[in-house]
Design a protein around this motif. Structure first.
Motif, PDB file in Angstrom:
ATOM      1  N   ASP A   1       0.821  -1.225   0.000  1.00 27.82           N
ATOM      2  CA  ASP A   1       0.000   0.000   0.000  1.00 27.82           C
ATOM      3  C   ASP A   1       0.847   1.264   0.000  1.00 27.82           C
ATOM      4  OD1 ASP A   1       0.960  -0.298   2.594  1.00 27.82           O
ATOM      5  OD2 ASP A   1      -0.814   0.599   3.498  1.00 27.82           O
TER       6      ASP A   1
ATOM      7  N   LYS B   1      -3.618   7.391  -8.290  1.00 27.40           N
ATOM      8  CA  LYS B   1      -2.887   6.872  -9.454  1.00 27.40           C
ATOM      9  C   LYS B   1      -1.767   7.841  -9.805  1.00 27.40           C
ATOM     10  CE  LYS B   1      -6.237   8.887 -12.655  1.00 27.40           C
ATOM     11  NZ  LYS B   1      -6.808   9.771 -11.668  1.00 27.40           N
TER      12      LYS B   1
ATOM     13  N   THR C   1      -7.448  -1.490  -1.604  1.00 25.83           N
ATOM     14  CA  THR C   1      -7.597  -1.108  -3.010  1.00 25.83           C
ATOM     15  C   THR C   1      -7.077   0.311  -3.132  1.00 25.83           C
ATOM     16  OG1 THR C   1      -9.581  -2.470  -3.192  1.00 25.83           O
ATOM     17  CG2 THR C   1      -9.231  -0.823  -4.909  1.00 25.83           C
ATOM     18  N   MET C   2      -6.096   0.514  -3.983  1.00 24.59           N
ATOM     19  CA  MET C   2      -5.459   1.823  -4.110  1.00 24.59           C
ATOM     20  C   MET C   2      -6.435   2.824  -4.743  1.00 24.59           C
ATOM     21  SD  MET C   2      -2.722   1.025  -2.656  1.00 24.59           S
ATOM     22  CE  MET C   2      -1.470   2.255  -2.903  1.00 24.59           C
ATOM     23  N   GLN C   3      -6.508   4.019  -4.144  1.00 26.98           N
ATOM     24  CA  GLN C   3      -7.448   5.037  -4.605  1.00 26.98           C
ATOM     25  C   GLN C   3      -6.765   6.189  -5.344  1.00 26.98           C
ATOM     26  OE1 GLN C   3      -9.901   6.244  -1.334  1.00 26.98           O
ATOM     27  NE2 GLN C   3     -10.480   4.154  -0.842  1.00 26.98           N
TER      28      GLN C   3
ATOM     29  N   GLY D   1      -1.394  -2.572  -3.835  1.00 30.73           N
ATOM     30  CA  GLY D   1      -2.424  -2.777  -2.808  1.00 30.73           C
ATOM     31  C   GLY D   1      -2.262  -4.171  -2.228  1.00 30.73           C
TER      32      GLY D   1
ATOM     33  N   GLU E   1      -8.121  -5.976   3.090  1.00 30.80           N
ATOM     34  CA  GLU E   1      -7.909  -5.820   1.651  1.00 30.80           C
ATOM     35  C   GLU E   1      -7.759  -4.335   1.327  1.00 30.80           C
ATOM     36  OE1 GLU E   1      -7.317  -6.997  -2.201  1.00 30.80           O
ATOM     37  OE2 GLU E   1      -7.703  -8.360  -0.554  1.00 30.80           O
TER      38      GLU E   1
END
Length: 95
Positions: free
Chosen positions: A8, A59, A55-57, A46, A53
């Motif tokens: 992460d 970019k 999840t990359m937010q 991630g 879990e």
């Protein structure tokens, strides 16, 4: 060379500090406060971190604001980067 973050983690490149105030006063280097605004250079995949879990937010290319004392400073090929956890990013700056 290229930085590839794991899990992460996010690689940031700090944006330049303001050299003048809104009223036009020029600030010397020591008086300039480091901005907490940066551009995302690379994002980890991630995955599962501490049993959750992720999840990359963000970019690559996003402009973000991160926590003041977050991350690890890294110098690579003459450039300075900050590696932070995604949870240390507190906002995405939209134009």
């Amino acid at each position: 060379m290229k930085l590839v973050p794991l899990n992460d983690k996010v690689v940031l490149k700090q944006l330049e500090a303001e050299e003048t105030t809104k009223s036009g006063i020029v600030l010397p280097g020591q008086a300039q406060e480091k901005p907490q605004q940066a551009e995302v250079v690379a994002v980890g995949p991630g995955g599962v971190v501490d049993g959750k879990e992720i999840t990359m937010q963000v970019k690559a290319g996003d402009k973000v604001i991160y926590q003041k004392y977050a991350g690890t400073n890294v110098k690579l090929d003459g450039e300075e980067y900050i590696i932070v956890k995604e949870s240390d990013i507190i906002a995405v700056v939209e134009d």
